[in-house]
Scaffold this motif. Structure first.
Motif, PDB file in Angstrom:
ATOM      1  N   LEU A 115       0.833  -1.199   0.000  1.00 48.68           N
ATOM      2  CA  LEU A 115       0.000   0.000   0.000  1.00 48.68           C
ATOM      3  C   LEU A 115       0.871   1.253   0.000  1.00 48.68           C
ATOM      4  O   LEU A 115       0.612   2.206  -0.738  1.00 48.68           O
ATOM      5  CB  LEU A 115      -0.951   0.004   1.200  1.00 48.68           C
ATOM      6  N   LEU A 116       1.933   1.245   0.800  1.00 50.84           N
ATOM      7  CA  LEU A 116       2.844   2.398   0.838  1.00 50.84           C
ATOM      8  C   LEU A 116       3.546   2.594  -0.503  1.00 50.84           C
ATOM      9  O   LEU A 116       3.762   3.734  -0.931  1.00 50.84           O
ATOM     10  CB  LEU A 116       3.869   2.240   1.956  1.00 50.84           C
ATOM     11  N   VAL A 117       3.912   1.509  -1.167  1.00 48.12           N
ATOM     12  CA  VAL A 117       4.515   1.624  -2.491  1.00 48.12           C
ATOM     13  C   VAL A 117       3.522   2.273  -3.449  1.00 48.12           C
ATOM     14  O   VAL A 117       3.867   3.206  -4.187  1.00 48.12           O
ATOM     15  CB  VAL A 117       4.983   0.246  -3.025  1.00 48.12           C
ATOM     16  N   GLY A 118       2.279   1.823  -3.438  1.00 44.33           N
ATOM     17  CA  GLY A 118       1.255   2.409  -4.303  1.00 44.33           C
ATOM     18  C   GLY A 118       1.008   3.878  -4.003  1.00 44.33           C
ATOM     19  O   GLY A 118       0.911   4.700  -4.919  1.00 44.33           O
ATOM     20  N   VAL A 119       0.947   4.216  -2.730  1.00 46.73           N
ATOM     21  CA  VAL A 119       0.767   5.622  -2.342  1.00 46.73           C
ATOM     22  C   VAL A 119       1.975   6.436  -2.796  1.00 46.73           C
ATOM     23  O   VAL A 119       1.833   7.535  -3.338  1.00 46.73           O
ATOM     24  CB  VAL A 119       0.537   5.749  -0.821  1.00 46.73           C
ATOM     25  N   GLY A 120       3.169   5.875  -2.605  1.00 44.51           N
ATOM     26  CA  GLY A 120       4.388   6.572  -3.027  1.00 44.51           C
ATOM     27  C   GLY A 120       4.406   6.818  -4.523  1.00 44.51           C
ATOM     28  O   GLY A 120       4.694   7.938  -4.979  1.00 44.51           O
ATOM     29  N   TRP A 121       4.086   5.786  -5.309  1.00 37.37           N
ATOM     30  CA  TRP A 121       4.050   5.951  -6.759  1.00 37.37           C
ATOM     31  C   TRP A 121       3.037   7.014  -7.166  1.00 37.37           C
ATOM     32  O   TRP A 121       3.289   7.828  -8.054  1.00 37.37           O
ATOM     33  CB  TRP A 121       3.688   4.631  -7.436  1.00 37.37           C
ATOM     34  N   THR A 122       1.891   7.018  -6.498  1.00 31.00           N
ATOM     35  CA  THR A 122       0.837   7.977  -6.827  1.00 31.00           C
ATOM     36  C   THR A 122       1.257   9.401  -6.475  1.00 31.00           C
ATOM     37  O   THR A 122       1.099  10.319  -7.289  1.00 31.00           O
ATOM     38  CB  THR A 122      -0.467   7.595  -6.096  1.00 31.00           C
ATOM     39  N   VAL A 123       1.807   9.577  -5.289  1.00 33.80           N
ATOM     40  CA  VAL A 123       2.244  10.915  -4.867  1.00 33.80           C
ATOM     41  C   VAL A 123       3.361  11.435  -5.772  1.00 33.80           C
ATOM     42  O   VAL A 123       3.348  12.603  -6.179  1.00 33.80           O
ATOM     43  CB  VAL A 123       2.690  10.894  -3.382  1.00 33.80           C
ATOM     44  N   LEU A 124       4.318  10.569  -6.098  1.00 34.15           N
ATOM     45  CA  LEU A 124       5.400  10.982  -6.995  1.00 34.15           C
ATOM     46  C   LEU A 124       4.855  11.390  -8.364  1.00 34.15           C
ATOM     47  O   LEU A 124       5.286  12.392  -8.945  1.00 34.15           O
ATOM     48  CB  LEU A 124       6.418   9.851  -7.161  1.00 34.15           C
ATOM     49  N   THR A 125       3.893  10.642  -8.872  1.00 39.34           N
ATOM     50  CA  THR A 125       3.334  10.931 -10.196  1.00 39.34           C
ATOM     51  C   THR A 125       2.546  12.233 -10.202  1.00 39.34           C
ATOM     52  O   THR A 125       2.723  13.068 -11.092  1.00 39.34           O
ATOM     53  CB  THR A 125       2.451   9.761 -10.664  1.00 39.34           C
ATOM     54  N   VAL A 126       1.689  12.404  -9.220  1.00 40.86           N
ATOM     55  CA  VAL A 126       0.901  13.639  -9.164  1.00 40.86           C
ATOM     56  C   VAL A 126       1.830  14.837  -8.939  1.00 40.86           C
ATOM     57  O   VAL A 126       1.670  15.885  -9.580  1.00 40.86           O
ATOM     58  CB  VAL A 126      -0.195  13.550  -8.078  1.00 40.86           C
ATOM     59  N   GLY A 127       2.819  14.669  -8.079  1.00 41.37           N
ATOM     60  CA  GLY A 127       3.800  15.741  -7.871  1.00 41.37           C
ATOM     61  C   GLY A 127       4.552  16.068  -9.145  1.00 41.37           C
ATOM     62  O   GLY A 127       4.778  17.245  -9.472  1.00 41.37           O
ATOM     63  N   PHE A 128       4.932  15.034  -9.885  1.00 39.01           N
ATOM     64  CA  PHE A 128       5.626  15.224 -11.161  1.00 39.01           C
ATOM     65  C   PHE A 128       4.739  15.988 -12.137  1.00 39.01           C
ATOM     66  O   PHE A 128       5.205  16.891 -12.837  1.00 39.01           O
ATOM     67  CB  PHE A 128       6.038  13.864 -11.737  1.00 39.01           C
TER      68      PHE A 128
END
Length: 140
Positions: free
Chosen positions: A80-93
């Motif tokens: 779940l943390l990996v998924g949240v991390g990927w999502t936050v990184l993508t939206v931030g990008f």
């Protein structure tokens, strides 16, 4: 205190960070392909939809390949943390790219407006659920 805070295993998050970088490169290549090849042939909106679907498929393929081949055994919380991390990184990008290109915050937020026909939300949602899907559900 150790019962409340699980120990962090750096490899659990460093390898997925590398996977995210690979997916980001694919996303940029997908965007270039959309602008140069797809949109001139099928139009702006259809090109946006097709490009989004291609990126979703690429994310699923890359994350599926990673979780099928990694020797790391992830817990559900870590996935779940990996998924949240990927999502936050993508939206931030996305917001960073929008800022660099001179887009307003409202213009960037508008990309997530499903009611206006935008389908981009599928990308962060796919990034959010892919680790759980491939790392836990399909790994069983």
């Amino acid at each position: 205190m150790s019962l409340l805070v699980p120990s962090l295993r750096p490899s659990v998050f460093l390898y997925p960070l590398g996977v995210w970088v690979a997916m980001a490169v694919l996303a940029v290549a997908n965007g270039a392909f959309r602008e140069v090849v797809v949109i001139p042939r099928i139009g702006e909106y259809a090109g946006h939809v097709l490009s989004t679907l291609l990126l979703v498929v690429a994310i699923l393929l890359v994350s599926g390949a990673y979780f099928a081949n990694t020797p790391i055994e992830y817990t559900r919380a870590e996935l779940l943390l990996v998924g949240v991390g990927w999502t936050v990184l993508t939206v931030g990008f996305e917001f960073l790219v929008g800022y660099v290109e001179g887009a307003t915050v409202s213009e960037t937020v508008a990309q997530y407006d499903v009611l206006a026909g935008q389908v981009w939300i599928l990308v962060p949602l796919t990034l959010l659920v892919a680790p759980l899907l491939f790392g836990w559900v399909l790994a069983r």
